[in-house]
Structure formats: structure tokens, C-alpha cells
Design an enzyme around this catalytic site. Structure first.
Site, PDB file in Angstrom:
ATOM      1  N   CYS A  82       0.657  -1.126   0.042  1.00 50.34           N
ATOM      2  CA  CYS A  82       0.092   0.047  -0.028  1.00 50.34           C
ATOM      3  C   CYS A  82       1.046   1.520   0.065  1.00 50.34           C
ATOM      4  O   CYS A  82       1.879   1.267   0.424  1.00 50.34           O
ATOM      5  CB  CYS A  82      -0.657   0.090   1.487  1.00 50.34           C
TER       6      CYS A  82
ATOM      7  N   TRP B 246      -2.441  -3.260  -2.195  1.00 52.17           N
ATOM      8  CA  TRP B 246      -2.076  -4.324  -1.495  1.00 52.17           C
ATOM      9  C   TRP B 246      -2.973  -5.017  -1.519  1.00 52.17           C
ATOM     10  O   TRP B 246      -3.592  -5.371   0.217  1.00 52.17           O
ATOM     11  CB  TRP B 246      -0.766  -4.227  -1.077  1.00 52.17           C
TER      12      TRP B 246
ATOM     13  N   ASN C 170      -3.105   2.666   4.762  1.00 55.50           N
ATOM     14  CA  ASN C 170      -2.542   1.966   4.353  1.00 55.50           C
ATOM     15  C   ASN C 170      -2.744   1.196   6.352  1.00 55.50           C
ATOM     16  O   ASN C 170      -2.745   1.998   7.046  1.00 55.50           O
ATOM     17  CB  ASN C 170      -1.182   3.018   4.526  1.00 55.50           C
ATOM     18  N   GLY C 171      -2.177  -0.361   6.335  1.00 57.05           N
ATOM     19  CA  GLY C 171      -2.454  -0.926   7.262  1.00 57.05           C
ATOM     20  C   GLY C 171      -3.828  -1.640   7.727  1.00 57.05           C
ATOM     21  O   GLY C 171      -4.460  -2.132   6.734  1.00 57.05           O
TER      22      GLY C 171
ATOM     23  N   GLU D 237      18.481 -18.317   0.334  1.00 51.74           N
ATOM     24  CA  GLU D 237      18.996 -16.944   0.212  1.00 51.74           C
ATOM     25  C   GLU D 237      18.502 -16.888  -1.520  1.00 51.74           C
ATOM     26  O   GLU D 237      17.695 -16.410  -2.170  1.00 51.74           O
ATOM     27  CB  GLU D 237      19.488 -16.440   0.245  1.00 51.74           C
TER      28      GLU D 237
ATOM     29  N   LYS E 167      15.079 -15.998  -3.132  1.00 48.80           N
ATOM     30  CA  LYS E 167      15.632 -15.275  -4.982  1.00 48.80           C
ATOM     31  C   LYS E 167      14.466 -15.900  -5.840  1.00 48.80           C
ATOM     32  O   LYS E 167      13.558 -15.260  -6.571  1.00 48.80           O
ATOM     33  CB  LYS E 167      17.194 -14.749  -5.469  1.00 48.80           C
TER      34      LYS E 167
ATOM     35  N   GLU F  17      10.313 -15.535  -5.314  1.00 52.60           N
ATOM     36  CA  GLU F  17       9.938 -14.417  -5.146  1.00 52.60           C
ATOM     37  C   GLU F  17       9.435 -13.961  -7.016  1.00 52.60           C
ATOM     38  O   GLU F  17       8.766 -13.412  -7.177  1.00 52.60           O
ATOM     39  CB  GLU F  17      11.177 -13.525  -4.924  1.00 52.60           C
TER      40      GLU F  17
ATOM     41  N   LYS G 204       7.594  -4.954  -1.309  1.00 51.87           N
ATOM     42  CA  LYS G 204       8.385  -4.474  -0.673  1.00 51.87           C
ATOM     43  C   LYS G 204       8.268  -4.091   0.863  1.00 51.87           C
ATOM     44  O   LYS G 204       9.544  -4.598   1.525  1.00 51.87           O
ATOM     45  CB  LYS G 204       9.090  -3.181  -2.175  1.00 51.87           C
TER      46      LYS G 204
HETATM   47  C1  G6P Z   1       9.119  -7.872   1.927  1.00 48.25           C
HETATM   48  C2  G6P Z   1      10.161  -8.342   0.620  1.00 48.25           C
HETATM   49  C3  G6P Z   1      11.644  -9.091   1.386  1.00 48.25           C
HETATM   50  C4  G6P Z   1      12.488  -8.073   2.080  1.00 48.25           C
HETATM   51  C5  G6P Z   1      10.947  -8.116   3.511  1.00 48.25           C
HETATM   52  C6  G6P Z   1      11.732  -7.955   4.866  1.00 48.25           C
HETATM   53  O1  G6P Z   1       8.573  -9.633   1.628  1.00 48.25           O
HETATM   54  O2  G6P Z   1       9.617  -8.131  -1.087  1.00 48.25           O
HETATM   55  O3  G6P Z   1      12.312  -8.307   0.139  1.00 48.25           O
HETATM   56  O4  G6P Z   1      13.497  -9.050   2.619  1.00 48.25           O
HETATM   57  O5  G6P Z   1      10.036  -7.981   2.944  1.00 48.25           O
HETATM   58  O6  G6P Z   1      11.402  -6.496   4.352  1.00 48.25           O
HETATM   59  P1  G6P Z   1      12.674  -5.447   5.145  1.00 48.25           P
HETATM   60  O7  G6P Z   1      12.511  -4.093   4.910  1.00 48.25           O
HETATM   61  O8  G6P Z   1      12.116  -5.048   7.001  1.00 48.25           O
HETATM   62  O9  G6P Z   1      14.071  -6.253   5.215  1.00 48.25           O
END
Ligand code: G6P
Length: 613
Positions: free
Chosen positions: A2, A79, A105-106, A486, A490, A493, A608
């Protein structure tokens, strides 16, 4: 997740709002909308609301041909949480008379009881959203003063929110309130903005005020006011952001993600610039100095984070165990916050977050703070909620990361974790020689990452060869177990294929049953003490017809013997090797996703910045 953008000034609002929404797209969303008040002549009493399911470009299409001269308004990317993505559920949400518009938002946790109460009073709800209760409450309490109505509304809400409200009868006034979800006020020349993050405002101003929880901002045509919920005026500091903090531009790359992968030599450099003293074999972290005395008494470290930042934390555990005498625990924030924790002043909780907004990480450190732990942070986005709540911390200074899949921030987080562990370890048992060796190795990382990036074409060719598979196993040991996780993250995702990251030793306890010629394995197998055990695992995979792509160092004959394909990365110290090993994993995932035609920077369903729990 959002995004909010608001404008109040003298220019046409709609282009500014649409542009702001585009800059917020990366946060993740599935519908968008705006409400502006008044036409070109500033006619009162009329709001124009346009909403669309899907991308901001759909919204743009819907408003094209409309003459909208309004000079203030609010806009939103949604979202979906309560109710599926649709035009009706998109924000702004409106009151019964269509006069008041709200973006939010929220999550409003008590929306069901509020909805029942409001329906009993005759309010008619049209959407499935929790947000709609907010606008009906404002309508219920409105008696000519919007700010007062919002204040009374907020008293009734539980949950988290960033809310912006306009009323069609009130010229040039936007009321904004924050609890939990981020809101930034932008100060321009005779014009004012509000947004979920600074990147939306970058083209208009670099002067920002970060609202704290339970603060309310009122933007008007020629001024702004910030108050607390007791209606007392507050004077907040205006932060002036530099170019690095604002810059969002693909710089000629096809996607932000690729640009960010290629930015890693600089972002790694920025992570240690000014933070090492080579001659003393020690790191210098100004952000931690104020709490140094407390840090020296700490016995236990708990790292909390989510997503990629959690995997950085997992590796952080190995790094801290290697360099300090602390007991180390790592926990996903969404679990940590509900556990029965034994925290006290001898425990330090470290939150790792790119966005500084992740709801679970924020809630976790609030809980830890309540219990008396020292709270530290590694945060990229300056001034955000997590950065505000920590007792001390270190910024990544890596510039905005726009691609949803985190890349440059992950490697930056790993460098900072190493610097933090060294900072503490040098007060404990780490010797000057050991410290100096680590620092020397860190300073070589940017050049070594460049070497890997120069090899991107070869990695692309390998990725294209593997792109046909539907399942992947990633394995690694010790420092590279988190790298395997990780790497798999990737891939899933951005390419939407199934990939599992596993500790290589655990492979025999389940995943090996999946292996056949259509289920390849990515083996992170650097030339370190775990290599022989890795080789055994790789042999077990080969014996079952599994294909193996290995990430290894040069001249490692035994890896070559069991691999179908190899990506060679430069050598560094074992604790730093994951920083190099993950780079080809990022490129591998990128090229597979590109081959599949995926929306790489904005993969489906992901956000994000995850601002709900
Ligand atoms: C979301 C994003 C990831 C990120 C995660 C944690 O899932 O898509 O890329 O690693 O949140 O976010 P932060 O901002 O707390 O690192």
C-alpha cells in the site's frame, strides 16, 4: 505494501498524484485510485474519484480525457488484505454522501464491530474493506471541522494505520494521521505533500518530516501543522535528504533489480566506508558508540527480521558466533513477538530491515523494548519507524532499493553484520591480526563482486539452460546454508518456480526423495572446511541422476568432477564468502525470471514493504 501520496498546493494535483503512485508501485499493490476536490476553478463541494483494478497505468487510462484542474487531493495503491483486488475495494473509500474520501495503509483490527455499530446507525457500506469504517466514522463525527472528526475517529480505531482524509466542502485541507504505518510530510515551496516514503516525493522536494505514531498533520494551501492526538501543536525537525537517499532511476538497466545487483560494488563500499580502522584491525561504528558501555555488558544477541533480512540474520548468527562470545539466537520477527521471551538488560535485540517499516519486525522490537533489552538496528531507509525506535544502529547508506527482491541490501547487511561482530569481538577475544585480516578482506569485496558481475553473460547462459525446470533444490553448509536459502528465495520470488533452500546435511532427511533428472540442485560449494562433506552430498545427488550446478572457487577439481555446470567466484575468508556466493545466485534468478517473462521488479502478490502482520 500500500502506498499513499497527497498533494496540497497550487499546481494541478492529478499529474503529481499519478507520478507519486508510480514511484510507490515498487511497494507492491493490486489496485489504485485518487480523490481530488474541485475543478479548475477550485469549485468546492465536488470530489472527483477515479479508481482502477490493476496497475497505475490502468488508472491513468481511466482518467485520460477528463479535465481535472483540482489542486489538492489524495491517492493510494492498495495491496489487498480485506476483500479481493477490485475497483470497489480500491481506495479512496467514500462516506454515504460521497463528500469525504479516505485512503489508508495498515489494518483496522476492530472493523467488524465498528461496521455493525455504524450500519445500525444507517451507514451503508459498499466495499469489503476494513478501511470503509474509517470514512463512515469521520462522517459520523463531522460537524464542520475535519480535523476534530478525524481525532474522534482515531480514538475508536485499533490496529495500524496511515490515513489521509479530504472533505469536498473544505477547500485545500488534507488531514493525515499515523499509527504504525509510515507517513512522511514533504515541504515544498508553497506546497505540501504527504507520502508513505520519501521516494514518492523525490521529484518535488528533499525536505521531509517523519511523522511519529499518534501524530496528526494538517496540510493547507499555504501552511502545515503537526499535532499530537491531544490536539497540542508539535515542532518537528525537517530532515534534508541527499541525492543518494532520493535517487530512483534505472540508469539504463532493463530492471531495477538488475541495476541494484550491479550497484553492489558501491553499496558494499558504502557499508564500510569510514567504518574501519585498518591499522587497528577494528571497525568504527559511530551509531553504536552511544551505547558502547551497555554493549560491553551484553551476554546474548537475538536477531529479528523477515524475508531476505531474516536470511542475513541467519548468517549473522554464524558471524557473531565466530567473532564474539555472545550467545546468538535468530528468529523470524512474526514468531519472536509472540514467544515467551526471557529478555533483560543483558540481552541485545538486533532488528535488520531494508525498509525500516516491516510490521512484524517493528512489533518485535517494541515487545523487546518493553522487556528491557537493548535494541539495535541495521536499517536502509533513513528515519523510518524501526530506525526511530532502536536505541542505536547502523544505516546501510545503500540508496533506495526498488526491486521487490532484495539484492544490494542483503550484501550490505552482511558487511555491516561483520563490522558489528568485529566491533564487539575486538573488545573480547578477536586479536589485532584476526581483525586486520577481516578488514583487508572486506576492502577487497567491491573489486571481487565486480569480477563476478563481469561474468554475467556466462551466468546468463547457464540460467537459460536451467530455465526449463520447475523445481530446484539449493544446498549449502555452515556460512553457506543461509546462502542456499537466500538463493532459493530469490528464484521463487521473481520466477514463480518452486525452489527449496536446505542445509546440505539435512538433504538426506527428506528432499533427496524428490531428486531425479528433472529436479536440479544448486550446490554452494566453496573451497572451505566443509567442502568434503558437500562433495559427498553432491555425489548422492548424482547417484540419483540429479543435475548439479555448483558455485565454487577456481581449481577445485573435486567439485568439477561432480558438477554439470559451475560458476566460479573469487576466494575470500569463509565468513565473507557468502557475500560473493550470493551474487551469481541473484543473477541466475534474474535471468530465469526474465526468460519466463515475469514482472521482475513487481512480482505478483509480493510487496517491497510489508506493513501488515
Ligand atoms: C518483503 C520484501 C523482501 C524483504 C522483506 C523484509 O518480503 O519483499 O525483499 O526482505 O519484506 O523487509 P525489510 O524491509 O524489513 O528488510
Amino acid at each position: 505494501m500500500c502506498g499513499i501520496i497527497c498533494y496540497c498546493g497550487k499546481r494541478q494535483a492529478v499529474p503529481i498524484l499519478i507520478n507519486g503512485l508510480k514511484r510507490l508501485e515498487y511497494r507492491g499493490y493490486d489496485s489504485a485510485g485518487f480523490a481530488v476536490v474541485g475543478d479548475a476553478e477550485g469549485e468546492k463541494g465536488k470530489s472527483i474519484v477515479v479508481k482502477a483494478k490493476g496497475r497505475v497505468s490502468q488508472l491513468e487510462k481511466k482518467k485520460s480525457g477528463m479535465e481535472i484542474g483540482a489542486t489538492f487531493g489524495i491517492a493510494h495503491t492498495r495491496w489487498a488484505t480485506h476483500g479481493k483486488p477490485s475497483e470497489v475495494n480500491a481506495h479512496p473509500q467514500l462516506d454515504c454522501k460521497g463528500k469525504i474520501s479516505v485512503v489508508h495503509n495498515g489494518i483496522i483490527e476492530n472493523y467488524q464491530e465498528l461496521k455493525r455499530e455504524l450500519e445500525a446507525k444507517g451507514h451503508v457500506f459498499k466495499s469489503d474493506t476494513d478501511t470503509e469504517v474509517v470514512v463512515h466514522l469521520v462522517e459520523e463525527y463531522f460537524q464542520g471541522n475535519l480535523e476534530n472528526a478525524v481525532l474522534r475517529t482515531v480514538e475508536r480505531l485499533s490496529g495500524t494505520f496511515g490515513i489521509a482524509v479530504v472533505h469536498a466542502d473544505i477547500d485545500h485541507e488534507i488531514v493525515i494521521v499515523k499509527r504504525g504505518s509510515p507517513i512522511i510530510i514533504g515541504i515544498g515551496e508553497n506546497e505540501y505533500f504527504a507520502a508513505s516514503d520519501s521516494s514518492a516525493l523525490a521529484p518535488y522536494t528533499n525536505r521531509m518530516i517523519y511523522l511519529s505514531d499518534d501524530e496528526i498533520a494538517i496540510l493547507t494551501a499555504d501552511d502545515y501543522h503537526i499535532k499530537n492526538l491531544k490536539n497540542e501543536d508539535l515542532v518537528k525537525k525537517i530532515e534534508v535528504l541527499d541525492d543518494m537517499e532520493l535517487h530512483v532511476d534505472k540508469k539504463g538497466f532493463e530492471h531495477y533489480m538488475l541495476k541494484e545487483i550491479f550497484e553492489q560494488p558501491e553499496s558494499i563500499q558504502n557499508a564500510f566506508r569510514g567504518r574501519i580502522i585498518e591499522g587497528e584491525g577494528v571497525s568504527k561504528l559511530g551509531g553504536l558508540e552511544p551505547v558502547l558501555d551497555r554493549i560491553k555488558k551484553i551476554k546474548k544477541l537475538v536477531i529479528v527480521s523477515c524475508g531476505t533480512s531474516y536470511y542475513a540474520g541467519l548468517l549473522g548468527r554464524y558471524i557473531f558466533e565466530h567473532l564474539t562470545q555472545l550467545d546468538v539466537e535468530v528468529e523470524v520477527a512474526s514468531e519472536f513477538r509472540y514467544r515467551r521471551l526471557k529478555l533483560n538488560e543483558e540481552v541485545m535485540v538486533l532488528a535488520i530491515s531494508q525498509s525500516g517499516e516491516t510490521a512484524d519486525t517493528l512489533a518485535a522490537i517494541k515487545e523487546a523494548k518493553r522487556k528491557g533489552a537493548l535494541i539495535l538496528g541495521i536499517v536502509n531507509a533513513v528515519g523510518t519507524a524501526i530506525a526511530q525506535i532502536t536505541d542505536a544502529g547502523v544505516y546501510n547508506h545503500a540508496g533506495p532499493e526498488i526491486g521487490v527482491a532484495s539484492t544490494k541490501i542483503y550484501t550490505s547487511q552482511l558487511v555491516i553484520l561483520t563490522l558489528m561482530a568485529l566491533f564487539i569481538g575486538r573488545y573480547q577475544s578477536v586479536s589485532f591480526m584476526e581483525g586486520a585480516e577481516i578488514i583487508r578482506a572486506i576492502t577487497r569485496l567491491p573489486e571481487q563482486v565486480r569480477e563476478i558481475l563481469d561474468n554475467a553473460e556466462q551466468i546468463k547462459e547457464i540460467a537459460l539452460k536451467y530455465a526449463k525446470y520447475k523445481n530446484y533444490l539449493y544446498i549449502g553448509r555452515l556460512f553457506n546454508f543461509p546462502t542456499a536459502m537466500e538463493g532459493a528465495l530469490k528464484l521463487k520470488e521473481i520466477s514463480y518456480v518452486h525452489a527449496e533452500g536446505y542445509a546440505a546435511g539435512e538433504m538426506k532427511h527428506g528432499p533427496i526423495s524428490l531428486i531425479d533428472k528433472n529436479f536440479p540442485t544448486v550446490a554452494i560449494a566453496p573451497d572451505d572446511l566443509t567442502l568434503d562433506k558437500m562433495i559427498s552430498n553432491m555425489m548422492e545427488i548424482k547417484a540419483r541422476d540429479g543435475k548439479i550446478l555448483s558455485v565454487t572457487n577456481d581449481n577445485v577439481r573435486k567439485v568439477a568432477d561432480v558438477s554439470d555446470d559451475m560458476i566460479i567466484v573469487p576466494r575470500t575468508l569463509p565468513i565473507l564468502q557468502p557475500i560473493l556466493n550470493v551474487v551469481p545466485m541473484q543473477l541466475f534468478a534474474y535471468y530465469i525470471a526474465r526468460e519466463k517473462g515475469r514482472d521482475i521488479d513487481k512480482p505478483r502478490n509480493l510487496a517491497k514493504s510489508v506493513t501488515v502482520e
